[in-house]
Design an enzyme around this catalytic site. Structure first.
Site, PDB file in Angstrom:
ATOM      1  N   LYS A 292      38.281  32.195  34.789  1.00  0.00           N
ATOM      2  CA  LYS A 292      36.970  31.780  34.247  1.00  0.00           C
ATOM      3  C   LYS A 292      37.228  31.156  32.880  1.00  0.00           C
ATOM      4  CE  LYS A 292      33.938  35.461  36.012  1.00  0.00           C
ATOM      5  NZ  LYS A 292      33.290  36.711  35.569  1.00  0.00           N
TER       6      LYS A 292
ATOM      7  N   LYS B  82      43.578  48.072  38.904  1.00  0.00           N
ATOM      8  CA  LYS B  82      43.606  48.128  40.336  1.00  0.00           C
ATOM      9  C   LYS B  82      43.204  46.792  40.957  1.00  0.00           C
ATOM     10  CE  LYS B  82      41.483  52.583  39.746  1.00  0.00           C
ATOM     11  NZ  LYS B  82      40.202  53.283  39.836  1.00  0.00           N
ATOM     12  N   GLY B  83      42.611  45.932  40.122  1.00  0.00           N
ATOM     13  CA  GLY B  83      41.988  44.713  40.650  1.00  0.00           C
ATOM     14  C   GLY B  83      42.912  43.808  41.446  1.00  0.00           C
TER      15      GLY B  83
ATOM     16  N   ARG C 195      35.638  46.571  46.151  1.00  0.00           N
ATOM     17  CA  ARG C 195      37.018  46.071  46.168  1.00  0.00           C
ATOM     18  C   ARG C 195      37.480  45.738  47.574  1.00  0.00           C
ATOM     19  NH1 ARG C 195      39.308  47.039  41.055  1.00  0.00           N
ATOM     20  NH2 ARG C 195      38.686  48.978  40.027  1.00  0.00           N
TER      21      ARG C 195
ATOM     22  N   ASP D  41      36.072  44.563  41.413  1.00  0.00           N
ATOM     23  CA  ASP D  41      35.047  45.594  41.555  1.00  0.00           C
ATOM     24  C   ASP D  41      33.872  45.394  40.611  1.00  0.00           C
ATOM     25  OD1 ASP D  41      36.540  46.272  39.128  1.00  0.00           O
ATOM     26  OD2 ASP D  41      35.391  48.125  39.153  1.00  0.00           O
TER      27      ASP D  41
ATOM     28  N   GLU E 152      47.526  39.100  38.335  1.00  0.00           N
ATOM     29  CA  GLU E 152      46.188  39.573  37.955  1.00  0.00           C
ATOM     30  C   GLU E 152      45.137  39.063  38.925  1.00  0.00           C
ATOM     31  OE1 GLU E 152      44.183  41.412  36.665  1.00  0.00           O
ATOM     32  OE2 GLU E 152      44.284  41.631  34.502  1.00  0.00           O
ATOM     33  N   ASP E 153      44.034  39.777  38.972  1.00  0.00           N
ATOM     34  CA  ASP E 153      42.932  39.321  39.821  1.00  0.00           C
ATOM     35  C   ASP E 153      42.166  38.177  39.177  1.00  0.00           C
ATOM     36  OD1 ASP E 153      41.980  41.001  37.810  1.00  0.00           O
ATOM     37  OD2 ASP E 153      40.708  42.209  39.109  1.00  0.00           O
TER      38      ASP E 153
ATOM     39  N   ASP F 253      39.676  36.378  32.369  1.00  0.00           N
ATOM     40  CA  ASP F 253      38.304  36.219  31.882  1.00  0.00           C
ATOM     41  C   ASP F 253      38.355  35.893  30.384  1.00  0.00           C
ATOM     42  OD1 ASP F 253      35.472  36.406  32.089  1.00  0.00           O
ATOM     43  OD2 ASP F 253      35.513  38.511  31.546  1.00  0.00           O
TER      44      ASP F 253
ATOM     45  N   PHE G 268      29.447  37.048  37.726  1.00  0.00           N
ATOM     46  CA  PHE G 268      30.217  38.256  38.007  1.00  0.00           C
ATOM     47  C   PHE G 268      30.508  38.326  39.501  1.00  0.00           C
ATOM     48  CE2 PHE G 268      31.482  42.638  38.279  1.00  0.00           C
ATOM     49  CZ  PHE G 268      32.265  42.749  37.154  1.00  0.00           C
TER      50      PHE G 268
HETATM   51  P1  IMP Z   1      39.701  40.023  30.245  1.00  0.00           P
HETATM   52  O1  IMP Z   1      40.478  40.925  29.356  1.00  0.00           O
HETATM   53  O2  IMP Z   1      38.318  39.751  29.703  1.00  0.00           O
HETATM   54  O3  IMP Z   1      40.400  38.754  30.630  1.00  0.00           O
HETATM   55  O4  IMP Z   1      39.385  40.872  31.523  1.00  0.00           O
HETATM   56  C1  IMP Z   1      40.047  40.756  32.687  1.00  0.00           C
HETATM   57  C2  IMP Z   1      39.629  41.890  33.608  1.00  0.00           C
HETATM   58  O5  IMP Z   1      38.192  42.032  33.597  1.00  0.00           O
HETATM   59  C3  IMP Z   1      39.993  41.575  35.015  1.00  0.00           C
HETATM   60  O6  IMP Z   1      41.274  42.059  35.322  1.00  0.00           O
HETATM   61  C4  IMP Z   1      38.914  42.288  35.790  1.00  0.00           C
HETATM   62  O7  IMP Z   1      39.271  43.634  35.992  1.00  0.00           O
HETATM   63  C5  IMP Z   1      37.711  42.255  34.901  1.00  0.00           C
HETATM   64  N1  IMP Z   1      36.793  41.159  35.266  1.00  0.00           N
HETATM   65  C6  IMP Z   1      36.546  40.027  34.578  1.00  0.00           C
HETATM   66  N2  IMP Z   1      35.645  39.247  35.208  1.00  0.00           N
HETATM   67  C7  IMP Z   1      35.322  39.899  36.341  1.00  0.00           C
HETATM   68  C8  IMP Z   1      34.433  39.606  37.458  1.00  0.00           C
HETATM   69  O8  IMP Z   1      33.738  38.567  37.548  1.00  0.00           O
HETATM   70  N3  IMP Z   1      34.393  40.551  38.434  1.00  0.00           N
HETATM   71  C9  IMP Z   1      35.124  41.693  38.407  1.00  0.00           C
HETATM   72  N4  IMP Z   1      35.960  42.000  37.404  1.00  0.00           N
HETATM   73  C10 IMP Z   1      36.055  41.120  36.385  1.00  0.00           C
HETATM   74 MG    MG Z   2      41.512  44.024  36.551  1.00  0.00          MG
END
Ligand code: IMP
Ligand code: MG
Length: 177
Positions: free
Chosen positions: A130, A42-43, A164, A158, A98-99, A102, A151
């Site tokens: 990040k 949903k991000g 959100r 969220d 994507e939002d 990470d 974070f």
């Molecule tokens: P990844 O698989 O670790 O790249 O995770 C990505 C997902 O983790 C994003 O789509 C977000 O939903 C969540 N996420 C990662 N960092 C943050 C943050 O700082 N705040 C909120 N959600 C985050």
């Molecule tokens: Mg997300």
């Protein structure tokens, strides 16, 4: 400002500017393509709804919902598909929206899965990145801004499904997560 927020990292106006310049670039790059913007729920829903309105070429949209197993702030890399795309993406130029990128595990998994369906191309558009946290070899083709390893919440992002709806992006107070 919301009481749970330590500081505003990116203001509403700054987000607006980033989104409009990304939209411009995408409109330029995809003008002769068959653009399908895919929002990862949903991000990215807030970002997607602004970004698609700053894209000035014909395009289609679709949504996917995934949840990655893990604790509240770390993703595990094992992704569960909660809602798949509505259509066959064969021949489409897919832009994954994507939002935040990470560890990269979620998008890495999705890229592999979608590649297997023979789209014309797939690229990644993320509002935030990040880079320090990356665990797999993946990068964004379009990126709004890199953010520090904190974070963040708001503008779709969220913590435990909250915040959100904040129109800006802020850092949560330490005792709130
Ligand atoms: P990844 O698989 O670790 O790249 O995770 C990505 C997902 O983790 C994003 O789509 C977000 O939903 C969540 N996420 C990662 N960092 C943050 C943050 O700082 N705040 C909120 N959600 C985050
Ligand atoms: Mg997300």
């Amino acid at each position: 400002m919301n009481n749970d927020i330590k500081k505003v990292l990116i203001s509403e106006d700054e987000i607006k500017e980033m989104v409009s310049s990304m939209g411009k670039q995408i409109s330029e790059d995809y003008k002769d393509k068959n653009l399908l913007m895919v929002s990862v729920l949903k991000g990215s829903v807030v970002f997607m709804s602004d970004l698609m309105r700053s894209v000035t070429i014909p395009c289609e949209i679709d949504f996917m919902a995934v949840s990655s197993y893990g604790n509240k702030t770390e993703s595990s890399g094992t992704v569960r598909i909660l809602k798949d795309l509505d259509r066959d993406i064969n021949g489409y130029d897919v832009l994954l929206v994507e939002d935040i990128l990470d560890s990269g595990k979620t998008l890495n998994y999705l890229m592999d899965m979608l590649y297997a369906r023979n789209p014309a191309s797939i690229r990644i558009c993320t509002l935030f990145d990040k880079p320090e946290r990356r665990e797999v070899d993946i990068f964004a083709d379009y990126k709004g801004s890199s953010v520090p390893d904190e974070f963040i919440v708001g503008y779709g992002l969220d913590f435990a499904e909250k915040y959100r709806n904040l129109p800006y992006v802020g850092v949560l107070k330490d005792d709130k997560h």
